[in-house]
Scaffold this motif. Structure first.
Motif, PDB file in Angstrom:
ATOM      1  N   LEU A 123     -50.443   2.828 -46.481  1.00  0.00           N
ATOM      2  CA  LEU A 123     -49.414   3.643 -45.831  1.00  0.00           C
ATOM      3  C   LEU A 123     -49.735   5.125 -45.928  1.00  0.00           C
ATOM      4  O   LEU A 123     -49.603   5.871 -44.953  1.00  0.00           O
ATOM      5  CB  LEU A 123     -48.051   3.358 -46.469  1.00  0.00           C
ATOM      6  CG  LEU A 123     -47.391   2.020 -46.131  1.00  0.00           C
ATOM      7  CD1 LEU A 123     -46.144   1.813 -46.987  1.00  0.00           C
ATOM      8  CD2 LEU A 123     -47.028   1.945 -44.662  1.00  0.00           C
ATOM      9  N   GLU A 124     -50.171   5.558 -47.109  1.00  0.00           N
ATOM     10  CA  GLU A 124     -50.456   6.987 -47.282  1.00  0.00           C
ATOM     11  C   GLU A 124     -51.671   7.423 -46.472  1.00  0.00           C
ATOM     12  O   GLU A 124     -51.796   8.597 -46.119  1.00  0.00           O
ATOM     13  CB  GLU A 124     -50.672   7.296 -48.762  1.00  0.00           C
ATOM     14  CG  GLU A 124     -49.440   7.084 -49.627  1.00  0.00           C
ATOM     15  CD  GLU A 124     -48.228   7.861 -49.103  1.00  0.00           C
ATOM     16  OE1 GLU A 124     -48.328   9.080 -48.921  1.00  0.00           O
ATOM     17  OE2 GLU A 124     -47.188   7.218 -48.857  1.00  0.00           O
ATOM     18  N   ALA A 125     -52.560   6.481 -46.154  1.00  0.00           N
ATOM     19  CA  ALA A 125     -53.729   6.824 -45.333  1.00  0.00           C
ATOM     20  C   ALA A 125     -53.343   7.171 -43.905  1.00  0.00           C
ATOM     21  O   ALA A 125     -54.171   7.713 -43.157  1.00  0.00           O
ATOM     22  CB  ALA A 125     -54.727   5.664 -45.339  1.00  0.00           C
ATOM     23  N   LEU A 126     -52.108   6.851 -43.513  1.00  0.00           N
ATOM     24  CA  LEU A 126     -51.652   7.161 -42.155  1.00  0.00           C
ATOM     25  C   LEU A 126     -51.281   8.627 -41.982  1.00  0.00           C
ATOM     26  O   LEU A 126     -51.107   9.093 -40.860  1.00  0.00           O
ATOM     27  CB  LEU A 126     -50.439   6.296 -41.800  1.00  0.00           C
ATOM     28  CG  LEU A 126     -50.658   4.781 -41.752  1.00  0.00           C
ATOM     29  CD1 LEU A 126     -49.322   4.084 -41.504  1.00  0.00           C
ATOM     30  CD2 LEU A 126     -51.650   4.420 -40.668  1.00  0.00           C
ATOM     31  N   ARG A 127     -51.146   9.366 -43.063  1.00  0.00           N
ATOM     32  CA  ARG A 127     -50.650  10.737 -42.956  1.00  0.00           C
ATOM     33  C   ARG A 127     -51.526  11.611 -42.064  1.00  0.00           C
ATOM     34  O   ARG A 127     -51.034  12.295 -41.164  1.00  0.00           O
ATOM     35  CB  ARG A 127     -50.577  11.373 -44.351  1.00  0.00           C
ATOM     36  CG  ARG A 127     -49.485  10.845 -45.242  1.00  0.00           C
ATOM     37  CD  ARG A 127     -49.304  11.825 -46.388  1.00  0.00           C
ATOM     38  NE  ARG A 127     -48.746  11.193 -47.573  1.00  0.00           N
ATOM     39  CZ  ARG A 127     -48.599  11.813 -48.719  1.00  0.00           C
ATOM     40  NH1 ARG A 127     -48.996  13.072 -48.832  1.00  0.00           N
ATOM     41  NH2 ARG A 127     -48.077  11.217 -49.759  1.00  0.00           N
ATOM     42  N   THR A 128     -52.832  11.600 -42.324  1.00  0.00           N
ATOM     43  CA  THR A 128     -53.734  12.484 -41.568  1.00  0.00           C
ATOM     44  C   THR A 128     -53.759  12.165 -40.083  1.00  0.00           C
ATOM     45  O   THR A 128     -53.589  13.058 -39.256  1.00  0.00           O
ATOM     46  CB  THR A 128     -55.149  12.427 -42.157  1.00  0.00           C
ATOM     47  OG1 THR A 128     -55.106  12.843 -43.526  1.00  0.00           O
ATOM     48  CG2 THR A 128     -56.097  13.327 -41.388  1.00  0.00           C
ATOM     49  N   SER A 147     -43.182   6.864 -48.841  1.00  0.00           N
ATOM     50  CA  SER A 147     -43.028   8.131 -49.534  1.00  0.00           C
ATOM     51  C   SER A 147     -42.330   9.156 -48.654  1.00  0.00           C
ATOM     52  O   SER A 147     -42.283   9.034 -47.419  1.00  0.00           O
ATOM     53  CB  SER A 147     -44.400   8.663 -49.952  1.00  0.00           C
ATOM     54  OG  SER A 147     -45.168   8.991 -48.800  1.00  0.00           O
ATOM     55  N   GLY A 148     -41.803  10.201 -49.306  1.00  0.00           N
ATOM     56  CA  GLY A 148     -41.151  11.273 -48.571  1.00  0.00           C
ATOM     57  C   GLY A 148     -42.055  11.935 -47.539  1.00  0.00           C
ATOM     58  O   GLY A 148     -41.639  12.144 -46.391  1.00  0.00           O
ATOM     59  N   PRO A 149     -43.315  12.274 -47.893  1.00  0.00           N
ATOM     60  CA  PRO A 149     -44.202  12.890 -46.893  1.00  0.00           C
ATOM     61  C   PRO A 149     -44.462  12.010 -45.676  1.00  0.00           C
ATOM     62  O   PRO A 149     -44.600  12.516 -44.563  1.00  0.00           O
ATOM     63  CB  PRO A 149     -45.500  13.127 -47.678  1.00  0.00           C
ATOM     64  CG  PRO A 149     -45.060  13.254 -49.096  1.00  0.00           C
ATOM     65  CD  PRO A 149     -43.906  12.321 -49.244  1.00  0.00           C
ATOM     66  N   LEU A 150     -44.510  10.682 -45.874  1.00  0.00           N
ATOM     67  CA  LEU A 150     -44.723   9.793 -44.730  1.00  0.00           C
ATOM     68  C   LEU A 150     -43.462   9.716 -43.869  1.00  0.00           C
ATOM     69  O   LEU A 150     -43.525   9.844 -42.635  1.00  0.00           O
ATOM     70  CB  LEU A 150     -45.124   8.403 -45.217  1.00  0.00           C
ATOM     71  CG  LEU A 150     -45.318   7.345 -44.123  1.00  0.00           C
ATOM     72  CD1 LEU A 150     -46.441   7.750 -43.179  1.00  0.00           C
ATOM     73  CD2 LEU A 150     -45.614   5.973 -44.732  1.00  0.00           C
ATOM     74  N   LEU A 151     -42.304   9.531 -44.517  1.00  0.00           N
ATOM     75  CA  LEU A 151     -41.055   9.445 -43.757  1.00  0.00           C
ATOM     76  C   LEU A 151     -40.736  10.763 -43.058  1.00  0.00           C
ATOM     77  O   LEU A 151     -40.088  10.778 -42.011  1.00  0.00           O
ATOM     78  CB  LEU A 151     -39.903   9.060 -44.685  1.00  0.00           C
ATOM     79  CG  LEU A 151     -39.839   7.590 -45.110  1.00  0.00           C
ATOM     80  CD1 LEU A 151     -38.674   7.361 -46.051  1.00  0.00           C
ATOM     81  CD2 LEU A 151     -39.716   6.685 -43.894  1.00  0.00           C
ATOM     82  N   ASP A 152     -41.197  11.864 -43.625  1.00  0.00           N
ATOM     83  CA  ASP A 152     -40.947  13.162 -43.005  1.00  0.00           C
ATOM     84  C   ASP A 152     -41.645  13.287 -41.658  1.00  0.00           C
ATOM     85  O   ASP A 152     -41.276  14.126 -40.838  1.00  0.00           O
ATOM     86  CB  ASP A 152     -41.423  14.274 -43.946  1.00  0.00           C
ATOM     87  CG  ASP A 152     -40.679  15.577 -43.704  1.00  0.00           C
ATOM     88  OD1 ASP A 152     -39.500  15.511 -43.302  1.00  0.00           O
ATOM     89  OD2 ASP A 152     -41.265  16.651 -43.898  1.00  0.00           O
TER      90      ASP A 152
END
Length: 503
Positions: A314-319, A375-380
């Motif tokens: 999931l966190e790898a989706l941020r970029t 996480s908050g950064p992803l949901l943001d």
């Protein structure tokens, strides 16, 4: 000494580079020496090329044979060079170069009996050859529909090594370009199939109109997956350049249809919730292959049961969510793939997920942990969040819901308004507009910004969240036919980021 030469294309990500292949036959102990940073599959091509040449009634040089692939510092991956290697060897044996080999790039894998097998990445390879100024591309006959999508370059399909020899000698013809390649155009699922859920349907319409990311939460069976599957049908068809770009990605991934390779509709990619990081963003040894985020380029990436997906994945989706591109560094270089997709997340509210929320047996801490993977950064980065509830019997008694065609018309009008407004700034959808541009040159009036100011002052929203709220507000204004968002549009856009608040 005898020297032969042929040309092929190395595909790195979606970029191609011309590779010169030289075959040198000289005195010495019999043996084949392949140089130029070949990988394991290319090293094995020595045996495939030798068997194919001899099985097509050609002699094999009984002396030292050196095969060089340049640029020497560029890693060479895969079996795409087999046919060009064989052509270079045959050219060296006849001690007189074929004129066609000097003006054509040759792609294809060889079977032991001389048949030419299809390979991945033909479309980006032919595009690269065209850009580099080459006039002819010879590809496997099964890849000919794909190669025929590229205009401005001659493309020919070859079935056997013997047929290629005959063409080079002027005695045979290769398969000609296929005109009028039929696109893949499966009919989309109809939005009218979804019963009730007016709020979620409206959120899907807003997501389609502005290319926004969306999250749907609710108990099983309320229609989360059905709504996500109907989002691509609301999106406009891909433009010619987008269609080639998406088709090229699927070509590198080896997922194109043999008969209808052209992709003209936004793709819908739904990986399983157990997918790894490499499956989502791309990976593999040597040169990285495209993952789900790239295959969903210009379309929809749907993560069902997103609370079950691994945290690292999931966190790898941020970029890619922020930049619309993924860069993958591997042993053989850095592969860059476009990844501008719409993310749709679907999740149950808790681990037990009963049909009736009143039957839930999960403790409050268990519920927090379940959705805590997001996480908050992803949901943001998710613009629209909707809580869905079970449909009541009254939904069956209401008039038939709007169809996909009706909603698509409104989405198209809204997208055209946004494209006209942002054209001078290099954007086409509201989701692509930079926050700086929104805050400085396209900032709504003082009264319209009041709900946003209040949320920022109370610490309920980050600056990124404020920018994304403004983007949604512009989409709501486009759907309403307004030239600028007002207080109502900003308030509704803000409520989509804070489920449970009143609209």
């Amino acid at each position: 000494m005898a020297l032969g030469r042929a040309f092929s294309v190395a595909v790195l990500g979606l970029d191609g580079e011309i590779v010169e292949i030289e075959a040198d036959i000289t005195s010495g102990l019999p043996g084949v020496h392949l140089v130029g940073l070949p990988d394991a599959a290319l090293q094995e091509s020595r045996d495939r090329v030798r068997a194919a040449i001899t099985n097509c009634n050609n002699p094999w040089p009984m002396s030292r044979l050196t095969l060089a692939l340049s640029p020497a510092t560029l890693p060479k991956v895969g079996s795409v060079y087999d046919l060009a290697l064989a052509a270079a060897v045959l050219s060296a044996q006849r001690k007189k170069p074929w004129r066609q080999l000097e003006t054509a790039v040759v792609l294809g894998e060889l079977a032991l009996d001389g048949r030419v097998r299809p390979v991945r990445g033909v479309l980006p390879a032919v595009l690269a050859a065209k850009v580099a100024g080459w006039g002819i591309a010879v590809v496997p006959a099964e890849n000919l529909p794909e190669a025929s999508l590229v205009n401005g370059i001659e493309v020919w399909g070859v079935r056997t090594l013997a047929q290629l020899q005959g063409w080079l000698g002027g005695s045979e013809r290769l398969d000609e370009r296929i005109h009028g390649v039929v696109p893949t155009d499966d009919p989309p699922a109809d939005l009218a199939d979804v019963m009730g859920q007016a709020q979620a349907r409206f959120a899907v319409e807003v997501a389609a109109a502005g290319a926004h990311h969306l999250m749907l939460t609710g108990p099983p069976g309320v229609g989360k997956t059905m709504l996500a599957q109907r989002l691509p049908g609301l999106l406009p068809p891909l433009s010619d350049s987008e269609s080639l770009e998406v088709t090229a990605i699927h070509s590198v991934a080896g997922l194109l249809s043999d008969t209808t390779p052209l992709i003209t509709r936004p793709p819908f990619v739904a990986p399983h919730h157990s997918s790894s990081v490499a499956a989502l963003v791309g990976g593999g040894s040597g040169m990285a292959r495209p993952g789900a985020v790239s295959r969903a380029h210009r379309g929809v990436l749907f993560l069902d049961e997103c609370a079950e997906v691994g945290v690292k994945a999931l966190e790898a989706l941020r970029t890619p969510l922020e930049e619309g591109e993924i860069r993958l560094a591997r042993r053989d270089g850095v592969a860059r793939y476009p990844a501008r997709f719409q993310l749709v997340l679907a999740a149950n509210p808790c681990p037990c997920a009963p049909a009736d929320p009143r039957d839930c047996i999960c403790a409050a801490a268990a519920k927090r942990r379940y959705l805590g993977k997001l996480s908050g950064p992803l949901l943001d980065r998710v613009d629209l969040r909707v809580e869905m509830n079970p449909v009541r019997m009254s939904a069956f008694a209401t008039a038939e819901a709007e169809s996909t065609a009706q909603v698509r018309h409104r989405v198209t009008v809204a997208r055209e308004a946004a494209a006209q407004r942002w054209h001078a700034h290099g954007c086409r959808t509201n989701a692509e507009v930079s926050g700086t541009l929104l805050r400085r040159r396209f900032r709504p009036g003082y009264a319209a910004m009041q709900p946003l100011r209040s949320a920022l002052d109370r610490g309920l929203l980050s600056i990124r969240g404020a920018d994304r709220t403004l983007r949604v507000a512009w989409t709501l204004a486009d759907l309403a036919g307004r030239t600028s968002p007002g207080r109502d549009e900003v308030a509704v856009a803000l409520s989509f980021r804070q489920p449970g608040t009143s609209r």
